[in-house]
Design a protein around this motif. Structure first.
Motif, mmCIF file in Angstrom:
data_model
loop_
_atom_site.group_PDB
_atom_site.id
_atom_site.type_symbol
_atom_site.label_atom_id
_atom_site.label_comp_id
_atom_site.label_asym_id
_atom_site.label_seq_id
_atom_site.Cartn_x
_atom_site.Cartn_y
_atom_site.Cartn_z
ATOM 1 N N PRO A 1 0.936 -1.115 0.010
ATOM 2 C CA PRO A 1 -0.237 -0.098 -0.067
ATOM 3 C C PRO A 1 0.893 1.663 -0.344
ATOM 4 C CG PRO A 1 -0.974 -1.473 2.079
ATOM 5 C CD PRO A 1 1.208 -1.763 1.104
ATOM 6 N N ASN B 1 -0.630 1.786 -10.910
ATOM 7 C CA ASN B 1 -1.296 0.944 -10.212
ATOM 8 C C ASN B 1 -1.966 -0.312 -11.173
ATOM 9 O OD1 ASN B 1 -3.727 2.280 -10.795
ATOM 10 N ND2 ASN B 1 -4.613 2.409 -8.928
ATOM 11 N N ASP C 1 -4.367 3.834 -4.538
ATOM 12 C CA ASP C 1 -5.884 4.652 -5.444
ATOM 13 C C ASP C 1 -5.702 5.380 -6.683
ATOM 14 O OD1 ASP C 1 -6.918 5.325 -3.194
ATOM 15 O OD2 ASP C 1 -6.892 7.279 -2.810
ATOM 16 N N CYS D 1 -3.624 5.804 0.036
ATOM 17 C CA CYS D 1 -4.238 4.699 -0.766
ATOM 18 C C CYS D 1 -5.785 4.759 0.227
ATOM 19 C CB CYS D 1 -3.410 2.944 -0.679
ATOM 20 S SG CYS D 1 -4.701 1.977 -0.565
#
Length: 294
Positions: A148, A269, A210, A182
């Motif tokens: 993360p 991501n 994110d 995140c």
């Protein structure tokens, strides 16, 4: 926990402290209270272990005692039971030596080549990944390392990528680099996916970030705080001048740590999306939800 139960997965929660009151009414949650530094509970019959326990502060001795050693023991026992391993890592393990400002960071970015120049937390997370890979290979069980970014949610709105906070002011670099954020529900979604989706490679690394990643100015505006932006190159140059002092320096004064937290970068991501991740809110909506629930 809430995400896993919402999707119908039974959960065995290993906790050191007390469980939330609402869990007692859910027959799908089995609570095991123990200190992993002293006792590893049986893991037979468990389909996947999501290992998230780690100490956030402390020196190398404390990190070894409370993070690295218990982590290896838990993953070893899980692997012996044939359980899929999901390790909650951190993007703090990444190095910046080979990066230039505004480069793209993804799962192929090398880990820190000089852990001794970083803080004890980063060294512990690097050691966790090393141990998890060895255990996975030794027992032939699949491993996903989920890294993360800076997780934010109720009661956790600040992070080390912002700079220094002195009273109402924040001193940080002035640039349009992304914050590797995140939101807590997004982290939960990705971890449940990592534990339940089919896996083809023996080891997979996935960055949990994110889609909507703000710069520092936008983050401060969402918090309603004032910032005093300073040039990034000034931060970097100052840290470079202090390099001869080495490990005697506190965190952000070490060049490697400063670059890892404050260097202007972009992040990807795509692997999280390939796993099935779907963003549930943009940054401002996520921040408003986090602040409202705090």
């Amino acid at each position: 926990m809430d995400r896993a139960r919402a999707e119908g997965h039974p959960v065995r929660a290993i906790l050191r402290g007390a469980a939330p009151i609402g869990w007692a009414a859910d027959p799908g949650i089995e609570v095991v209270r123990t200190d992993l530094a002293r006792n590893i509970p049986p893991l037979n019959g468990v389909g996947a272990v999501i290992h998230a326990a780690a100490r956030l502060e402390g020196d190398d001795a404390a990190q070894m005692r409370n993070t690295v050693a218990p982590s290896a023991a838990l993953l070893e026992q899980a692997a012996q039971a044939g359980t899929r391993l999901v390790l909650v890592g951190s993007i703090s393990v990444l190095g910046t030596d080979a990066l230039a400002p505004f480069d793209l960071v993804d799962e192929t970015t090398p880990t820190e080549p000089r852990p001794e120049a970083r803080d004890a937390y980063a060294r512990a997370k690097i050691a966790q990944e090393r141990d998890a890979r060895k255990i996975s290979a030794r027992h032939g069980v699949p491993l996903r390392i989920v890294r993360p970014g800076a997780i934010f949610g109720p009661g956790r709105l600040w992070n080390g990528h912002m700079g220094l906070s002195l009273g109402p002011l924040t001193f940080g670099p002035r640039h349009a680099g992304e914050l590797p954020l995140c939101w807590l529900p997004h982290a939960a979604q990705i971890l449940v996916l990592a534990a339940t989706r089919p896996q083809t490679e023996a080891v997979e690394v996935i960055h949990a970030l994110d889609d909507d990643r703000p710069d520092r100015a936008r983050y401060l505006a969402a918090l309603g705080r004032r910032g005093l932006p300073l040039g990034w190159r000034g931060f970097d140059a100052a840290a470079g001048l202090l390099t001869p002092l080495g490990p005697r320096l506190p965190g952000l004064l070490r060049r490697e740590t400063l670059r890892a937290r404050l260097m202007p970068l972009r992040y990807a991501n795509a692997r999280a999306h390939a796993l099935g991740f779907r963003a549930e809110a943009g940054f401002e909506a996520a921040m408003a939800a986090a602040r409202g629930a705090a």
